[in-house]
Design a protein around this motif. Structure first.
Motif, PDB file in Angstrom:
ATOM      1  N   LEU A  83      30.459 -22.763 -77.730  1.00  0.00           N
ATOM      2  CA  LEU A  83      31.364 -21.648 -77.462  1.00  0.00           C
ATOM      3  C   LEU A  83      32.099 -21.860 -76.134  1.00  0.00           C
ATOM      4  O   LEU A  83      33.308 -21.628 -76.027  1.00  0.00           O
ATOM      5  CB  LEU A  83      30.588 -20.340 -77.437  1.00  0.00           C
ATOM      6  N   ARG A  84      31.385 -22.352 -75.146  1.00  0.00           N
ATOM      7  CA  ARG A  84      32.002 -22.631 -73.845  1.00  0.00           C
ATOM      8  C   ARG A  84      33.110 -23.666 -73.980  1.00  0.00           C
ATOM      9  O   ARG A  84      34.175 -23.541 -73.377  1.00  0.00           O
ATOM     10  CB  ARG A  84      30.928 -23.109 -72.861  1.00  0.00           C
ATOM     11  N   ALA A  85      32.881 -24.687 -74.796  1.00  0.00           N
ATOM     12  CA  ALA A  85      33.889 -25.735 -74.995  1.00  0.00           C
ATOM     13  C   ALA A  85      35.111 -25.187 -75.738  1.00  0.00           C
ATOM     14  O   ALA A  85      36.243 -25.603 -75.476  1.00  0.00           O
ATOM     15  CB  ALA A  85      33.285 -26.909 -75.758  1.00  0.00           C
ATOM     16  N   LEU A  86      34.896 -24.276 -76.655  1.00  0.00           N
ATOM     17  CA  LEU A  86      36.001 -23.713 -77.440  1.00  0.00           C
ATOM     18  C   LEU A  86      36.761 -22.607 -76.710  1.00  0.00           C
ATOM     19  O   LEU A  86      37.918 -22.333 -77.029  1.00  0.00           O
ATOM     20  CB  LEU A  86      35.470 -23.125 -78.752  1.00  0.00           C
ATOM     21  N   ALA A  87      36.121 -21.954 -75.767  1.00  0.00           N
ATOM     22  CA  ALA A  87      36.679 -20.759 -75.125  1.00  0.00           C
ATOM     23  C   ALA A  87      38.125 -20.904 -74.648  1.00  0.00           C
ATOM     24  O   ALA A  87      38.924 -19.991 -74.858  1.00  0.00           O
ATOM     25  CB  ALA A  87      35.775 -20.309 -73.977  1.00  0.00           C
ATOM     26  N   PRO A  88      38.518 -22.016 -74.038  1.00  0.00           N
ATOM     27  CA  PRO A  88      39.910 -22.104 -73.565  1.00  0.00           C
ATOM     28  C   PRO A  88      40.943 -22.044 -74.693  1.00  0.00           C
ATOM     29  O   PRO A  88      42.094 -21.700 -74.451  1.00  0.00           O
ATOM     30  CB  PRO A  88      39.968 -23.471 -72.858  1.00  0.00           C
ATOM     31  N   ARG A  89      40.541 -22.349 -75.908  1.00  0.00           N
ATOM     32  CA  ARG A  89      41.484 -22.363 -77.027  1.00  0.00           C
ATOM     33  C   ARG A  89      41.400 -21.118 -77.908  1.00  0.00           C
ATOM     34  O   ARG A  89      42.120 -21.011 -78.893  1.00  0.00           O
ATOM     35  CB  ARG A  89      41.228 -23.601 -77.894  1.00  0.00           C
ATOM     36  N   VAL A  90      40.499 -20.211 -77.590  1.00  0.00           N
ATOM     37  CA  VAL A  90      40.282 -19.034 -78.437  1.00  0.00           C
ATOM     38  C   VAL A  90      40.990 -17.821 -77.838  1.00  0.00           C
ATOM     39  O   VAL A  90      40.675 -17.402 -76.728  1.00  0.00           O
ATOM     40  CB  VAL A  90      38.770 -18.740 -78.590  1.00  0.00           C
ATOM     41  N   PRO A  91      41.958 -17.257 -78.591  1.00  0.00           N
ATOM     42  CA  PRO A  91      42.593 -16.040 -78.107  1.00  0.00           C
ATOM     43  C   PRO A  91      41.594 -14.873 -78.156  1.00  0.00           C
ATOM     44  O   PRO A  91      40.732 -14.833 -79.026  1.00  0.00           O
ATOM     45  CB  PRO A  91      43.753 -15.812 -79.078  1.00  0.00           C
ATOM     46  N   ARG A  92      41.692 -13.998 -77.228  1.00  0.00           N
ATOM     47  CA  ARG A  92      40.823 -12.811 -77.151  1.00  0.00           C
ATOM     48  C   ARG A  92      39.343 -13.171 -77.041  1.00  0.00           C
ATOM     49  O   ARG A  92      38.479 -12.590 -77.691  1.00  0.00           O
ATOM     50  CB  ARG A  92      41.057 -11.890 -78.347  1.00  0.00           C
ATOM     51  N   MET A  93      39.068 -14.149 -76.203  1.00  0.00           N
ATOM     52  CA  MET A  93      37.686 -14.559 -75.986  1.00  0.00           C
ATOM     53  C   MET A  93      36.847 -13.401 -75.452  1.00  0.00           C
ATOM     54  O   MET A  93      35.645 -13.332 -75.707  1.00  0.00           O
ATOM     55  CB  MET A  93      37.659 -15.756 -75.024  1.00  0.00           C
ATOM     56  N   ASP A  94      37.482 -12.478 -74.751  1.00  0.00           N
ATOM     57  CA  ASP A  94      36.763 -11.320 -74.233  1.00  0.00           C
ATOM     58  C   ASP A  94      36.115 -10.514 -75.359  1.00  0.00           C
ATOM     59  O   ASP A  94      35.014  -9.994 -75.213  1.00  0.00           O
ATOM     60  CB  ASP A  94      37.684 -10.444 -73.382  1.00  0.00           C
ATOM     61  N   ALA A  95      36.783 -10.416 -76.518  1.00  0.00           N
ATOM     62  CA  ALA A  95      36.214  -9.690 -77.653  1.00  0.00           C
ATOM     63  C   ALA A  95      34.976 -10.408 -78.182  1.00  0.00           C
ATOM     64  O   ALA A  95      33.989  -9.775 -78.580  1.00  0.00           O
ATOM     65  CB  ALA A  95      37.256  -9.536 -78.754  1.00  0.00           C
ATOM     66  N   ILE A  96      35.006 -11.733 -78.177  1.00  0.00           N
ATOM     67  CA  ILE A  96      33.849 -12.490 -78.636  1.00  0.00           C
ATOM     68  C   ILE A  96      32.698 -12.352 -77.655  1.00  0.00           C
ATOM     69  O   ILE A  96      31.542 -12.188 -78.041  1.00  0.00           O
ATOM     70  CB  ILE A  96      34.226 -13.963 -78.883  1.00  0.00           C
ATOM     71  N   ARG A  97      32.996 -12.380 -76.367  1.00  0.00           N
ATOM     72  CA  ARG A  97      31.944 -12.168 -75.361  1.00  0.00           C
ATOM     73  C   ARG A  97      31.308 -10.783 -75.534  1.00  0.00           C
ATOM     74  O   ARG A  97      30.096 -10.626 -75.394  1.00  0.00           O
ATOM     75  CB  ARG A  97      32.499 -12.335 -73.952  1.00  0.00           C
TER      76      ARG A  97
END
Length: 175
Positions: free
Chosen positions: A156-170
């Motif tokens: 997840l950390r590796a993907l985070a820069p490419r994921v829009p709205r990462m805050d929602a996933i967190r």
């Protein structure tokens, strides 16, 4: 005060560890041993770290690697297994396990392989262990869930820069 225990685990890095990072790592982590991997460009770094829990030991080691510029790809968790590895873990022949896998013997619904490389099927031990206990009545230990959780967090950390709205996933993780 929490009791300190020696925790043993190995972290996998996908990039070569250059000489300056190796030197920095040896100075900051005397409990680490760097091993190159002949089949890939990265390395495996084995730790024997004093910590109250495995989680705390792994998280501190990942942070130590980050501090010297080495990005952790995962923790070696021995979850990917072949038919032969399953057989060795449960004390059965590879042929007996193969017959379970193809449904000719056993309780049926053997977990599907998650990957096939060079003609060898690989399964998740975490799924096989559950199947063995629930369907076959074979007592096997649960795999360490901390290792699976750490691997998921690192992916997840590796993907985070490419994921829009990462805050929602967190937020989903925190719920």
């Amino acid at each position: 005060m929490a009791t300190m225990r020696r925790q043993q685990f190995s972290l996998v890095v996908d990039e070569p560890v250059d000489e300056s990072a190796q030197t920095a790592l040896r100075e900051s982590c005397p409990d680490a041993t760097i091993r190159s991997t002949p089949d890939r460009p990265g390395a495996v770094i084995a730790f024997r770290r004093e910590a109250p829990t495995l989680t705390e030991a792994i998280v501190s080691a990942v942070r130590d690697l980050d501090a010297v510029g080495v990005r952790t790809a995962g923790v070696r968790d021995e979850d990917f297994v072949s038919i032969g590895a399953v057989a060795a873990r449960v004390g059965r022949s590879p042929e007996a396990v193969r017959l379970w896998a193809v449904g000719r013997t056993g309780a049926g619904t053997f977990p599907a392989p998650v990957e096939v490389r060079l003609g060898t099927a690989y399964y998740r031990w975490s799924e096989i262990a559950t199947w063995l206990r629930e369907r076959m009545g074979i007592a096997v230990a649960d795999p360490e869930p901390v290792l699976t959780a750490v691997n998921l967090a690192l992916r997840l950390r590796a993907l985070a820069p490419r994921v829009p709205r990462m805050d929602a996933i967190r937020a989903l993780i925190a719920a």
